[in-house]
Every structure is written in C-alpha cells, then in structure tokens.
Enzyme design. Structure first.
Site, PDB file in Angstrom:
ATOM      1  N   ASP A 171       0.822  -1.201   0.040  1.00  0.00           N
ATOM      2  CA  ASP A 171       0.138   0.004  -0.226  1.00  0.00           C
ATOM      3  C   ASP A 171       0.762   1.266   0.040  1.00  0.00           C
ATOM      4  O   ASP A 171       0.565   2.172  -0.904  1.00  0.00           O
ATOM      5  CB  ASP A 171      -0.948  -0.078   1.088  1.00  0.00           C
ATOM      6  N   GLU A 398       1.512  -9.676  11.860  1.00  0.00           N
ATOM      7  CA  GLU A 398       1.092  -9.136  10.711  1.00  0.00           C
ATOM      8  C   GLU A 398       2.456  -8.957   9.944  1.00  0.00           C
ATOM      9  O   GLU A 398       2.692  -9.290   8.695  1.00  0.00           O
ATOM     10  CB  GLU A 398       0.382  -7.960  10.860  1.00  0.00           C
TER      11      GLU A 398
HETATM   12  C1  2M8 Z   1      -3.239  -4.524   3.571  1.00  0.00           C
HETATM   13  O1  2M8 Z   1      -4.192  -3.693   2.709  1.00  0.00           O
HETATM   14  C2  2M8 Z   1      -5.293  -3.269   3.329  1.00  0.00           C
HETATM   15  C3  2M8 Z   1      -5.922  -2.680   1.945  1.00  0.00           C
HETATM   16  O2  2M8 Z   1      -6.053  -3.884   0.916  1.00  0.00           O
HETATM   17  C4  2M8 Z   1      -5.440  -2.240   4.130  1.00  0.00           C
HETATM   18  O3  2M8 Z   1      -4.458  -1.889   4.697  1.00  0.00           O
HETATM   19  O4  2M8 Z   1      -6.453  -2.099   4.506  1.00  0.00           O
HETATM   20  C5  2M8 Z   1      -1.894  -4.970   2.896  1.00  0.00           C
HETATM   21  O5  2M8 Z   1      -0.941  -5.162   3.624  1.00  0.00           O
HETATM   22  C6  2M8 Z   1      -2.230  -6.064   1.767  1.00  0.00           C
HETATM   23  O6  2M8 Z   1      -1.214  -6.628   1.176  1.00  0.00           O
HETATM   24  C7  2M8 Z   1      -3.079  -7.133   2.447  1.00  0.00           C
HETATM   25  O7  2M8 Z   1      -3.443  -8.063   1.470  1.00  0.00           O
HETATM   26  C8  2M8 Z   1      -4.207  -6.594   3.050  1.00  0.00           C
HETATM   27  C9  2M8 Z   1      -4.916  -7.691   4.032  1.00  0.00           C
HETATM   28  O8  2M8 Z   1      -3.880  -8.529   4.806  1.00  0.00           O
HETATM   29  O9  2M8 Z   1      -3.697  -5.472   3.946  1.00  0.00           O
END
Ligand code: 2M8
Length: 428
Positions: A171, A398
């Site tokens: 992101d 995470e």
């Molecule tokens: C994170 O992305 C989401 C948006 O899609 C967020 O920050 O709300 C990122 O680390 C992404 O790579 C990952 O797929 C997602 C869910 O783990 O979180």
C-alpha cells in the site's frame, strides 16, 4: 518453541480466523476475504486439510467479475461496519460482479491465486481428486490471467497496468510516493478505522489515504475502463511484482492445462514476448535491481526495494541479473533483518511503518523461491530458516520491525501462520 509446537500454534491461528468458506487475514483489522491473502493462506491449510484449502481458493474465485477479474476484497455482509472502505465506496463495481449476491472492491491483486491452485492441487495424492479440482477451477483461473493480459494492457508493451497501490498489496511503499506527491483529495473523507487496533505511526498517513480514496473515485467515474481512467489519473504503473507474478501464474496455468490434457492457454511466444518486455522496462542497470515503471511519465521508478527480489519468484527474470540484484540488496540491507522491504539507507526507511521497511513473511517466502530459481539454494534455505526464527521469537504478527524483529501490526495474522506451515512442511 520447538517446530511441532509452532506448527500447532500456526494451525490454531488459522482456525481462529476461519470464517467458514474463507479465512480472514485478521478478525480485528481485516474482517473480509482478501485475494492474495487467501492464496497464501490456502498453501498453509493444504498442509493439514486439503478439502478446506480448495474451498479457500474456490470461494475467492466465486467473487469474480464478468470480465474475469478476481477482486482484491470480497466483503462479508456481517462485519461491514468494522472495515473502511466498504462496498458503498465502490457502487459501480457491484454491477460487474458475476454473482449478484457477492459484494467486492473494484480492483485486484497479483494473481498468486493461480499459483496457489497449482501448488495446492499438487498436494492431493489422489489423481482423480486433484484433476477434478483443476478442471473445476481452470476456466476462472484462465479468465483472471486473460483479464490482466487484455483489459490491463496499454499500447506498446504486454505488461500489466496497475491502477491502485492496494492492487500491489504494498500500500504505502515508497515506490508509490508519487501518488502522495500528486496531492489528490477525495470528495468525502470519512474517518479511518485502521488506526483503532494499530498505532497510527505504523500505518499509512492521511495523505496516503487521500490518494487511495481519490483513485477509487476516479475508477468509479471511469466505470473501471482503463482508457477512461488514464485520462484523469496521475497513477498507473507496471509493478515489478504484479508483472512477475502474472508471468508465474501464466506458466502455472499452462502446467495445469498440461495435467488436464488441454492445449496451453498462454502460448510460449506470448511468454517470451512478456519476458523481453519485463527486462526492458524493469531492469535498472545503474541500480542493479528490478524496479517499477511509471506509465504516466514513462520512466522507471528507480528505487531499490524488496519487491524486485520477490519478482525473482516469477521465473521471468534473468538468473544472472537476479544474483546481481540479491548481492547488491544484501549490502544495502546491512544492519537490518532480511529481507527488509526498504533498505535502511533509503530516506523513506522506517523499520515499523507498514510497507516502508519492515519484514513480512510472505515477502521472504517469495524471495526464497526466487533465490532458488536463480541458482542460490543455500541462500534460500538460510532465508527460510531466518524467517522461521523470527516467527519463533515474535509470534504470528502481521509483520516485523526490521531492526529489532519485534511484532508489528495486528497479532494472529493468517498469512504469517499459513506460510509458517508451508515453510515447516518443506524443512529438511
Ligand atoms: C493491507 O491492505 C489493506 C487494503 O487492501 C489495508 O491496509 O486495509 C496490505 O498489507 C495488503 O497487502 C493485504 O493484502 C491486506 C490484508 O492483509 O492488508
């Protein structure tokens, strides 16, 4: 913690995050289904429950668009109030979803799901069961690959045009700082929910979120048509990792076709054309790294990050250049844990802030696979062991602080647990 205990603890994380037909990345922070998360998660589940692993992949494919795109998020109708942005931010996207009951985002993720289908399938010893799974999923896997190749193709190169940083999954990587610099503002700015469970200093900034939301508005206005979107967007890139994982997925799809006795859906000529474009656009001879390409200003984004090393897992990069890239990056990451997503010498480096420097387990998993493909099996084995050591010390976070190794983000994270299981299952 000895390995058998680690294995049991990893399974417990996945069971706790099991939402029935998919696994949420985290109950508190991400209570829906994410595309590339489910791909990695299926690899871990397949080590102990093949049928459930298959369901993980098929439930993601069931959220596909009529155009073949598999969206980056499939929303669970229950916890809509717990995550922002929800489907109300993507109203026109809902008109593209094949299943009228499914709610999705309007963008996608690197097609790791295709690779996961191959790898999960291979874990089934019963030939009939394995082939039946591949036969069922083949049309949708193929449509996803073709969507990226055609609907995301710009004139000039057969690479995949990426329209939003969330598609990359990285992101707020410094690779996308030009979006922040463009200063886009969304029409509405509702309050964020992502800083309720994680401290704001570890998450993307409000300026990053302005860019993310403004891009959604531009995509909605264009009804997800690439040409129309490009007429007003300052953001469109060839992400080195999206391209590499498309190539890997296309090759893996060919392998599934071969198992099914079908002709290769992606002919070798197309793959070699893609490989040539990959080298031309992504190799930065001065840095000795594979980097991204800004399609708006037609220039490389010359910034070394671990994305270029993950891309080695795609199998389209030259192994010689891959070795150069790894050796250079190793020097750059001195003082940090492997593989820090941004090297400490970069002005944007932050050991804890999300995609601006920390260590992520799926990044290391991809890099290790890439090292193997480039003829460095010992380096790959060392990296896998170091990754397991980090998880042993700090748990299924995470992600991890790349200087101290401390847990960051939310705890009990699905892809960290799943890939721990996959790594353990391949340990000598
Ligand atoms: C994170 O992305 C989401 C948006 O899609 C967020 O920050 O709300 C990122 O680390 C992404 O790579 C990952 O797929 C997602 C869910 O783990 O979180």
């Amino acid at each position: 913690m000895p390995d058998p205990q680690l294995e049991a603890a990893a399974r417990a994380v996945l069971l706790a995050n099991d939402a029935g037909t998919w696994t949420v990345p985290s109950r508190v922070q991400y209570p829906h289904q994410w595309n590339w998360d489910s791909a990695f998660i299926s690899l871990g589940i397949a080590t102990y429950d093949w049928d459930r692993a298959v369901i993980e992949i098929e439930s993601m494919l069931a959220a596909r668009w009529r155009e073949g795109m598999v969206p980056h998020v499939r929303y669970d109708p229950e916890p809509l109030a717990d995550y922002f942005p929800g489907p109300d931010r993507w109203p026109r996207a809902q008109g593209h979803v094949e299943d009228p009951a499914a709610r999705t985002s309007g963008i996608t993720n690197p097609p790791v799901l295709v690779t996961a289908a191959l790898l999960v399938g291979r874990r089934q010893p019963d030939r009939e069961g394995r082939l039946a799974f591949w036969r069922r999923t083949f049309p949708e896997l193929r449509a996803f690959i073709e969507y990226l190749a055609h609907d995301r193709r710009l004139p000039g190169a057969p690479l995949v045009a990426m329209v939003h940083p969330w598609e990359s999954g990285w992101d707020n990587s410094p690779r996308w700082d030009h979006l922040r610099a463009a200063g886009l503002r969304p029409r509405q700015r509702p309050s964020r929910l992502d800083t309720h469970h994680v401290i704001a200093a570890d998450r993307p900034t409000d300026a990053d979120y302005d860019g993310y939301l403004a891009l959604i508005e531009l995509l909605e206005a264009a009804d997800y048509n690439l040409t129309e979107f490009l007429a007003s967007s300052p953001f469109c890139v060839y992400d080195v990792l999206m391209d590499a994982l498309w190539y890997r997925a296309a090759s893996d799809l060919n392998e599934i076709a071969c198992e099914l006795g079908e002709p290769e859906p992606v002919p070798q000529g197309r793959l070699s054309e893609f490989r040539a474009a990959f080298e031309e656009y992504h190799w930065d001879p001065d840095l000795g790294q594979y980097v991204d390409w800004d399609c708006v200003i037609q220039r490389r984004i010359s910034r070394p990050t671990a994305a270029g090393l993950c891309a080695l897992a795609g199998g389209c990069a030259s192994p010689d250049r891959g070795r150069v890239a790894w050796n250079r990056y190793r020097e750059l990451q001195t003082g940090a844990l492997p593989v820090c997503t941004v090297p400490p010498g970069d002005p944007a480096f932050d050991a804890r802030r999300y995609w601006r420097g920390p260590v992520w387990v799926h990044v290391n998993w991809l890099v290790a696979g890439g090292l193997e493909r480039c003829g460095m099996p010992d380096e790959a084995a060392r990296l896998r062991r170091q990754t397991l050591d980090t998880v042993q010390r700090s748990g299924f976070a995470e992600y991890f602080d790349s200087i101290t190794g401390a847990a960051c983000g939310v705890d009990g994270f699905s892809w960290t647990a799943a890939l721990t299981l996959d790594l353990l299952s391949h340990e000598p």
